[in-house]
Design a protein around this motif. Structure first.
Motif, PDB file in Angstrom:
ATOM      1  N   TRP A 225      51.557  74.031  80.403  1.00 56.77           N
ATOM      2  CA  TRP A 225      51.699  74.020  81.858  1.00 56.77           C
ATOM      3  C   TRP A 225      53.032  73.392  82.279  1.00 56.77           C
ATOM      4  CZ3 TRP A 225      45.965  72.416  82.912  1.00 56.77           C
ATOM      5  CH2 TRP A 225      45.198  73.585  83.053  1.00 56.77           C
TER       6      TRP A 225
ATOM      7  N   ARG B 183      46.372  69.309  84.517  1.00 58.76           N
ATOM      8  CA  ARG B 183      47.187  70.315  85.228  1.00 58.76           C
ATOM      9  C   ARG B 183      48.099  69.640  86.249  1.00 58.76           C
ATOM     10  NH1 ARG B 183      48.159  75.491  86.512  1.00 58.76           N
ATOM     11  NH2 ARG B 183      48.477  76.020  88.703  1.00 58.76           N
TER      12      ARG B 183
ATOM     13  N   THR C   1      45.246  76.961  91.688  1.00 57.33           N
ATOM     14  CA  THR C   1      44.734  75.816  90.935  1.00 57.33           C
ATOM     15  C   THR C   1      43.205  75.781  90.887  1.00 57.33           C
ATOM     16  OG1 THR C   1      46.731  74.592  91.532  1.00 57.33           O
ATOM     17  CG2 THR C   1      44.882  73.316  90.666  1.00 57.33           C
TER      18      THR C   1
END
Length: 708
Positions: free
Chosen positions: A419, A515, A493
């Motif tokens: 990520w 994340r 998200t």
């Protein structure tokens, strides 16, 4: 409330929502099908391939879209295979990241479509990092990814075949909406709520958007083989409406006055609010026409009528009888009436579809209005220098991605450290201001979306309801990704978190935390790199853009003068010159906007550049006005006109020279016809006023250029 419902309905008929539905089907369906057979490990790479190819499914001609998606499918197959083979060795993997990041980032030199192919290919590389598989499974996995890409390509082509005109209708409808917004901003000149300078800023910003939309529609209408060859009433209607809308946009630009003076002169006569209301109503009419195209409906009655125009005309007559000079307002009203006539022509197209046609010569010229991208290797080779902003960008991306890769390896950032690389890839843009904007949008969207996702997982336990949220968030993510990135990330998200809750039901809070942390790390790395590593500041590169703008106006002026002097100037030649003015104006305005978002210590003569932008916008308006008056029969120019024209040409040429571009292409033809008969007295008086205005503004452009 009704307005919000109408806006939501409009959004559901846009190409963005249409694309959101298509991408969601393409990405989700393979995983759902294979999940039913307990083969999710096959479905996921197919979905991943579909997702990457969807990145290259940009607006434009079907042939170009198909080629881009097919090329992407091939690239992601090769890169998936290569990454799978090198995953066991971090040093070889690091070398791959370094080289491929540079190569595919250089695709920006070939335009937005090629850049999206490069981005999609780097995405698949990032998604496959650290996925160590036995060598006998690597090829199989690469074929699954390739299969997913081909599946999405076929799905996209199927959508086109089912409704071949739908995309063109949506794009044209959205273009008309943006022109309507431009017109509504112009209506603000006749109110008192906003300063004139602020309205000009809004106009310039909106012109950038209108130009982008017009370029998109040109690509779709005039580069699509099917639409070019098709002679049905539907295809002809779209072409005719677009041609009229470009002319109408010129008409909206053809009025420019000293609006501060107009406000002061008529502030006590209660007439300006009527003009504002009239223009707003005309803007609403355009919104309605755009909506009819998007809904695939036939327009009904006019929202603005001749009675509305006559009412304002009667009020002007009363003021004139009272001794008030209303010449300026009469000119504005004539312009509004001309725009109304163009709109009425579009209504007539719908009433008599069998009479709509574009003559063959005109149709053959339409292809000249679209840009043609050069894909030769020489362009790539010529940009392998630090003088090229594309080269510096590609080098920056490759160095920052390899740095992010080792950060993910060395720091305890969790199981999804890719990520960090993903954040760097989507944030880093060739210019600082775009990187800054993406950075802000990515962080805000991820944090807010992460919180929303965790709350849904905490309080929504029903799997069917969770899946409904997943579907909704996927559609909204892919619908907003091309025009409101922050909203796209906000929905992305929670959709990712819900997806992980189905794949791995445990530790959802940990996934959300990872994340957000990885996004913050990637954002920080990308932002610092954009500032320190081979930065590209608009303030040091704007002179070329400004020179191009003046050059385009000078060429436009030359074509208009040639037409006035009796030269045989074709409609195509004139419209190409006009198009170059609009394109260069939009590029200049976009450059200035980016410059304003750069650090203060990197900005250079912002006030002067802003004044230059406004002056050129005014010059374009004056030229459009002169052109329209010439179309109405004011042909022939006097010796007095020649003086003004030569002086204007001198100032504009000198401005180009000061900006560092010696232009010898535009010359005033010596054989201009001089007509001094009294038959043309009224027209010549109007032209004299217009040419005097052009001369003054050309002089002002030269003066501000000297300061630059």
């Amino acid at each position: 409330m009704h307005k919000h419902i109408a806006s939501f309905r409009d959004f559901m008929y846009t190409q963005y929502f249409y694309d959101g539905i298509k991408i969601t089907i393409g990405v989700l369906l393979p995983s759902l099908i294979f999940f039913q057979f307990d083969e999710l490990l096959i479905g996921l790479p197919i979905s991943l391939g579909a997702l990457c190819v969807s990145v290259a499914d940009n607006p434009g001609p079907n042939l170009h879209k198909r080629n881009a998606m097919l090329l992407t499918a091939c690239f992601i197959f090769l890169v998936t295979l290569l990454t799978g083979l090198l995953n066991a060795n971090p040093y070889l993997l690091g070398l791959e990241i370094l080289l491929l990041s540079f190569l595919f980032s250089m695709f920006h030199i070939y335009g937005d479509r090629a850049a999206s192919v490069g981005t999609a290919t780097l995405l698949i590389m990032i998604f496959n990092i650290d996925q160590v598989r036995p060598y006998n499974q690597v090829l199989q996995h690469a074929f699954y990814v390739f299969g997913g890409g081909i599946w999405y390509l076929l799905l996209s082509l199927l959508f086109v075949q089912i409704r071949p005109y739908r995309y063109a209708q949506q794009s044209l409808g959205e273009c008309i909406h943006e022109i309507a917004k431009y017109l509504k901003i112009k209506a603000s000149f006749y109110g008192e709520g906003k300063a004139v300078n602020d309205i000009f800023k809004d106009l310039v910003k909106q012109q950038v958007i209108v130009n982008e939309q017009q370029e998109n529609v040109r690509e779709i209408l005039f580069k699509s083989g099917k639409l070019q060859k098709d002679t049905t009433a539907e295809s002809r209607l779209l072409v005719l409406i677009f041609i009229d809308m470009v002319d109408l946009f010129e008409q909206t630009m053809a009025t420019h006055y000293d609006y501060n003076e107009v406000r002061n002169q008529y502030k006590n006569h209660q007439i300006l609010p009527h003009f504002q209301k009239l223009i707003v109503k005309l803007s609403s009419e355009l919104h309605y026409l755009g909506a009819c195209l998007m809904y695939n409906e036939k327009p009904g009655k006019h929202l603005l009528t001749l009675k509305d125009l006559d009412l304002v005309k009667s009020k002007l007559d009363i003021l004139e009888a009272e001794g008030v000079s209303v010449l300026v307002l009469k000119k504005i009203l004539i312009n509004i009436r001309n725009i109304f006539v163009r709109v009425d022509d579009i209504y007539k197209y719908y009433k008599s579809p069998h009479n709509n046609y574009v003559d063959k010569d005109r149709e053959a010229d339409l292809g000249k209005f679209v840009n043609h991208q050069d894909y030769n290797f020489g362009l790539f080779k010529n940009n392998l220098t630090f003088q090229s902003s594309y080269f510096r960008h590609a080098l920056r991306v490759s160095l920052v991605l390899i740095f992010g890769f080792w950060v993910g390896k060395l720091l305890p950032v969790g199981h999804y450290s890719y990520w960090i690389l993903l954040t760097i890839l989507v944030i880093l843009k060739p210019g600082f201001s775009l990187t800054k904007q993406r950075n802000y949008e990515r962080v805000i969207g991820t944090v807010v979306g992460g919180i929303a996702g965790v709350l849904i997982l905490m309080f929504v336990k029903d799997q069917t309801l969770r899946f409904s949220f997943l579907l909704l968030f996927m559609v909204l993510t892919y619908s907003f990704q091309r025009f409101k990135y922050v909203v796209s990330v906000l929905f992305m998200t929670p959709f990712v978190l819900i997806l992980f809750s189905f794949i791995s039901p445990q530790n959802n809070l940990n996934v959300a935390t990872e994340r957000i942390i990885d996004t913050l790390i990637g954002s920080a790395i990308a932002f610092i790199a954009s500032y320190l590593l081979f930065p590209s500041w608009e303030s040091f590169n704007f002179k070329k853009v400004l020179s191009t703008m003046v050059d385009a106006n000078l060429n436009y002026f030359s074509v208009i003068v040639s037409k006035l002097s009796g030269k045989d100037i074709s409609s195509t030649q004139y419209k190409l010159a006009r198009k170059e003015v609009y394109v260069s104006t939009a590029n200049m305005a976009a450059t200035f906007q980016r410059m304003q978002n750069e650090p203060k210590n990197k900005q250079h003569k912002t006030t002067e550049v802003q004044k230059f932008v406004v002056l050129n916008h005014i010059l374009t308006s004056y030229l459009a006005n002169l052109s329209i008056s010439s179309n109405n029969g004011s042909n022939g120019i006097t010796a007095e006109h020649i003086k003004s024209i030569k002086k204007s040409f001198f100032y504009l040429r000198e401005s180009i020279s000061l900006l560092g571009d010696k232009n010898e292409n535009v010359v005033l033809k010596p054989s201009i016809t001089i007509l001094e008969t009294t038959d043309y007295h009224i027209d010549h008086q109007l032209q004299t006023e217009q040419l005097d205005q052009i001369l003054k503004i050309s002089s002002d452009v030269f003066k501000i250029t000297e300061k630059l």
